[in-house]
Design a protein around this motif. Structure first.
Motif, PDB file in Angstrom:
ATOM      1  N   ILE A   1       0.839  -1.203   0.000  1.00  0.00           N
ATOM      2  CA  ILE A   1       0.000   0.000   0.000  1.00  0.00           C
ATOM      3  C   ILE A   1       0.871   1.249   0.000  1.00  0.00           C
ATOM      4  O   ILE A   1       0.588   2.237  -0.696  1.00  0.00           O
ATOM      5  CB  ILE A   1      -0.945  -0.013   1.221  1.00  0.00           C
ATOM      6  N   LEU A   2       1.947   1.225   0.774  1.00  0.00           N
ATOM      7  CA  LEU A   2       2.857   2.373   0.835  1.00  0.00           C
ATOM      8  C   LEU A   2       3.433   2.681  -0.542  1.00  0.00           C
ATOM      9  O   LEU A   2       3.404   3.833  -1.007  1.00  0.00           O
ATOM     10  CB  LEU A   2       3.986   2.085   1.836  1.00  0.00           C
ATOM     11  N   PHE A   3       3.957   1.657  -1.203  1.00  0.00           N
ATOM     12  CA  PHE A   3       4.541   1.877  -2.528  1.00  0.00           C
ATOM     13  C   PHE A   3       3.476   2.274  -3.544  1.00  0.00           C
ATOM     14  O   PHE A   3       3.741   3.095  -4.433  1.00  0.00           O
ATOM     15  CB  PHE A   3       5.287   0.632  -2.992  1.00  0.00           C
ATOM     16  N   ALA A   4       2.286   1.704  -3.444  1.00  0.00           N
ATOM     17  CA  ALA A   4       1.211   2.070  -4.365  1.00  0.00           C
ATOM     18  C   ALA A   4       0.884   3.557  -4.243  1.00  0.00           C
ATOM     19  O   ALA A   4       0.630   4.236  -5.248  1.00  0.00           O
ATOM     20  CB  ALA A   4      -0.030   1.230  -4.094  1.00  0.00           C
ATOM     21  N   THR A   5       0.921   4.062  -3.021  1.00  0.00           N
ATOM     22  CA  THR A   5       0.669   5.485  -2.800  1.00  0.00           C
ATOM     23  C   THR A   5       1.738   6.340  -3.473  1.00  0.00           C
ATOM     24  O   THR A   5       1.428   7.349  -4.137  1.00  0.00           O
ATOM     25  CB  THR A   5       0.627   5.789  -1.293  1.00  0.00           C
ATOM     26  N   PHE A   6       2.990   5.941  -3.330  1.00  0.00           N
ATOM     27  CA  PHE A   6       4.080   6.700  -3.938  1.00  0.00           C
ATOM     28  C   PHE A   6       4.046   6.598  -5.460  1.00  0.00           C
ATOM     29  O   PHE A   6       4.348   7.577  -6.156  1.00  0.00           O
ATOM     30  CB  PHE A   6       5.429   6.218  -3.385  1.00  0.00           C
TER      31      PHE A   6
ATOM     32  N   HIS B   1      12.504   3.243  -2.333  1.00  0.00           N
ATOM     33  CA  HIS B   1      12.964   1.893  -2.690  1.00  0.00           C
ATOM     34  C   HIS B   1      14.409   1.690  -2.255  1.00  0.00           C
ATOM     35  O   HIS B   1      14.765   0.637  -1.708  1.00  0.00           O
ATOM     36  CB  HIS B   1      12.843   1.677  -4.202  1.00  0.00           C
ATOM     37  N   GLY B   2      15.254   2.694  -2.487  1.00  0.00           N
ATOM     38  CA  GLY B   2      16.646   2.579  -2.061  1.00  0.00           C
ATOM     39  C   GLY B   2      16.774   2.378  -0.563  1.00  0.00           C
ATOM     40  O   GLY B   2      17.629   1.604  -0.098  1.00  0.00           O
TER      41      GLY B   2
ATOM     42  N   TRP C   1      13.627  -9.573   0.217  1.00  0.00           N
ATOM     43  CA  TRP C   1      14.510  -9.176  -0.879  1.00  0.00           C
ATOM     44  C   TRP C   1      13.819  -9.350  -2.227  1.00  0.00           C
ATOM     45  O   TRP C   1      13.956  -8.513  -3.120  1.00  0.00           O
ATOM     46  CB  TRP C   1      15.805  -9.977  -0.820  1.00  0.00           C
ATOM     47  N   HIS C   2      13.073 -10.432  -2.382  1.00  0.00           N
ATOM     48  CA  HIS C   2      12.325 -10.629  -3.629  1.00  0.00           C
ATOM     49  C   HIS C   2      11.272  -9.539  -3.804  1.00  0.00           C
ATOM     50  O   HIS C   2      11.033  -9.069  -4.929  1.00  0.00           O
ATOM     51  CB  HIS C   2      11.652 -11.998  -3.633  1.00  0.00           C
ATOM     52  N   PHE C   3      10.627  -9.151  -2.714  1.00  0.00           N
ATOM     53  CA  PHE C   3       9.637  -8.087  -2.779  1.00  0.00           C
ATOM     54  C   PHE C   3      10.275  -6.795  -3.282  1.00  0.00           C
ATOM     55  O   PHE C   3       9.717  -6.095  -4.140  1.00  0.00           O
ATOM     56  CB  PHE C   3       9.024  -7.867  -1.387  1.00  0.00           C
ATOM     57  N   ILE C   4      11.459  -6.480  -2.775  1.00  0.00           N
ATOM     58  CA  ILE C   4      12.187  -5.286  -3.217  1.00  0.00           C
ATOM     59  C   ILE C   4      12.481  -5.366  -4.718  1.00  0.00           C
ATOM     60  O   ILE C   4      12.374  -4.372  -5.438  1.00  0.00           O
ATOM     61  CB  ILE C   4      13.493  -5.136  -2.415  1.00  0.00           C
ATOM     62  N   ASP C   5      12.851  -6.546  -5.175  1.00  0.00           N
ATOM     63  CA  ASP C   5      13.156  -6.726  -6.598  1.00  0.00           C
ATOM     64  C   ASP C   5      11.907  -6.516  -7.455  1.00  0.00           C
ATOM     65  O   ASP C   5      11.969  -5.895  -8.524  1.00  0.00           O
ATOM     66  CB  ASP C   5      13.719  -8.126  -6.845  1.00  0.00           C
ATOM     67  N   VAL C   6      10.772  -7.046  -7.000  1.00  0.00           N
ATOM     68  CA  VAL C   6       9.526  -6.877  -7.754  1.00  0.00           C
ATOM     69  C   VAL C   6       9.157  -5.399  -7.836  1.00  0.00           C
ATOM     70  O   VAL C   6       8.752  -4.904  -8.901  1.00  0.00           O
ATOM     71  CB  VAL C   6       8.386  -7.689  -7.099  1.00  0.00           C
ATOM     72  N   VAL C   7       9.308  -4.689  -6.733  1.00  0.00           N
ATOM     73  CA  VAL C   7       9.009  -3.250  -6.738  1.00  0.00           C
ATOM     74  C   VAL C   7       9.907  -2.534  -7.745  1.00  0.00           C
ATOM     75  O   VAL C   7       9.456  -1.645  -8.479  1.00  0.00           O
ATOM     76  CB  VAL C   7       9.186  -2.646  -5.334  1.00  0.00           C
ATOM     77  N   TRP C   8      11.176  -2.933  -7.806  1.00  0.00           N
ATOM     78  CA  TRP C   8      12.081  -2.279  -8.747  1.00  0.00           C
ATOM     79  C   TRP C   8      11.676  -2.523 -10.193  1.00  0.00           C
ATOM     80  O   TRP C   8      11.819  -1.643 -11.047  1.00  0.00           O
ATOM     81  CB  TRP C   8      13.524  -2.735  -8.544  1.00  0.00           C
ATOM     82  N   VAL C   9      11.174  -3.714 -10.492  1.00  0.00           N
ATOM     83  CA  VAL C   9      10.702  -3.996 -11.854  1.00  0.00           C
ATOM     84  C   VAL C   9       9.584  -3.022 -12.230  1.00  0.00           C
ATOM     85  O   VAL C   9       9.544  -2.501 -13.355  1.00  0.00           O
ATOM     86  CB  VAL C   9      10.221  -5.453 -11.979  1.00  0.00           C
ATOM     87  N   PHE C  10       8.700  -2.740 -11.288  1.00  0.00           N
ATOM     88  CA  PHE C  10       7.642  -1.761 -11.539  1.00  0.00           C
ATOM     89  C   PHE C  10       8.228  -0.365 -11.711  1.00  0.00           C
ATOM     90  O   PHE C  10       7.776   0.406 -12.573  1.00  0.00           O
ATOM     91  CB  PHE C  10       6.624  -1.772 -10.402  1.00  0.00           C
ATOM     92  N   ILE C  11       9.228  -0.022 -10.894  1.00  0.00           N
ATOM     93  CA  ILE C  11       9.864   1.296 -11.029  1.00  0.00           C
ATOM     94  C   ILE C  11      10.542   1.408 -12.387  1.00  0.00           C
ATOM     95  O   ILE C  11      10.429   2.433 -13.077  1.00  0.00           O
ATOM     96  CB  ILE C  11      10.878   1.522  -9.895  1.00  0.00           C
TER      97      ILE C  11
END
Length: 204
Positions: free
Chosen positions: A38-43, A146-147, A184-194
């Protein structure tokens, strides 16, 4: 069921979920990831709403360098692969191999952060500061968030590796390592979206 026990190695086939404590950790972790999503979706939503507000500053087409971002993406995706290999080694109770793959994951994560810091430095040097425009503020906020998560994930893994350096894989630390890997996988998935939403859409 705790899973089949490999008597030659003394651990269940899934040590990360062999105990009630481990299962409870997984449950709590999924709630945690829900909040993070939810946090990342907001950003992301904020960025999409402000990405065209460049004022007098440079645009994304002028600033973004896809070759560098592609290298960063490959580094982070490779770190996800090494994390998977570490989990395979953990389930086979090969602690030495497990530690090697996890430290490689850490090194790749540090390399990614180094490239990201360099990227930000270059953007600021060329006139894209945090307060330059609405686009700049939303960009730095999203990618910087993300960083920060990458840095947190690295600290999490490093602390676990140091703390359990000589203990081997146990039913106590297996869930901790496994959840750190999932994070760590979650972070990677977020980066793919970024990479897709921010960088690819930003240059077209």
């Amino acid at each position: 069921m705790a899973g089949h026990v490999d008597t030659s190695k003394g651990l269940p086939s899934h040590p990360e979920r062999a105990t009630l404590e481990g299962k409870n950790k997984f449950l709590g972790f999924w709630f945690f990831l829900g909040g993070e999503t939810i946090l990342f979706a907001t950003f992301f939503g904020t960025y999409l709403g402000l990405r065209n507000g460049i004022a007098d500053g440079p645009s994304s087409q002028e600033m973004f360098h896809l070759p560098l971002v592609f290298i960063m993406t490959m580094i982070l995706l490779t770190s996800s692969l090494t994390s998977v290999l570490a989990m395979f080694a953990m389930k086979k109770n090969k602690f030495g191999t497990f530690k090697i793959w996890m430290w490689i994951t850490v090194l790749l994560g540090l390399a990614f952060l180094g490239f990201e810091i360099y990227e930000f430095y270059e953007y600021v040097h060329h006139g894209l500061g945090f307060t330059t425009s609405a686009f700049a503020s939303s960009f730095y906020s999203l990618v910087g968030l993300h960083g920060a998560h990458v840095a947190f994930g690295l600290c999490w893994i490093i602390v676990l590796l140091i703390r359990y350096n000589k203990s081997g894989i146990t039913l106590t630390n297996a869930p901790k390592f496994y959840l750190a890997s999932l994070y760590w996988h979650f972070i990677d998935v977020v980066w793919v979206f970024i990479f897709t939403v921010v960088y690819l859409m930003g240059v077209v």
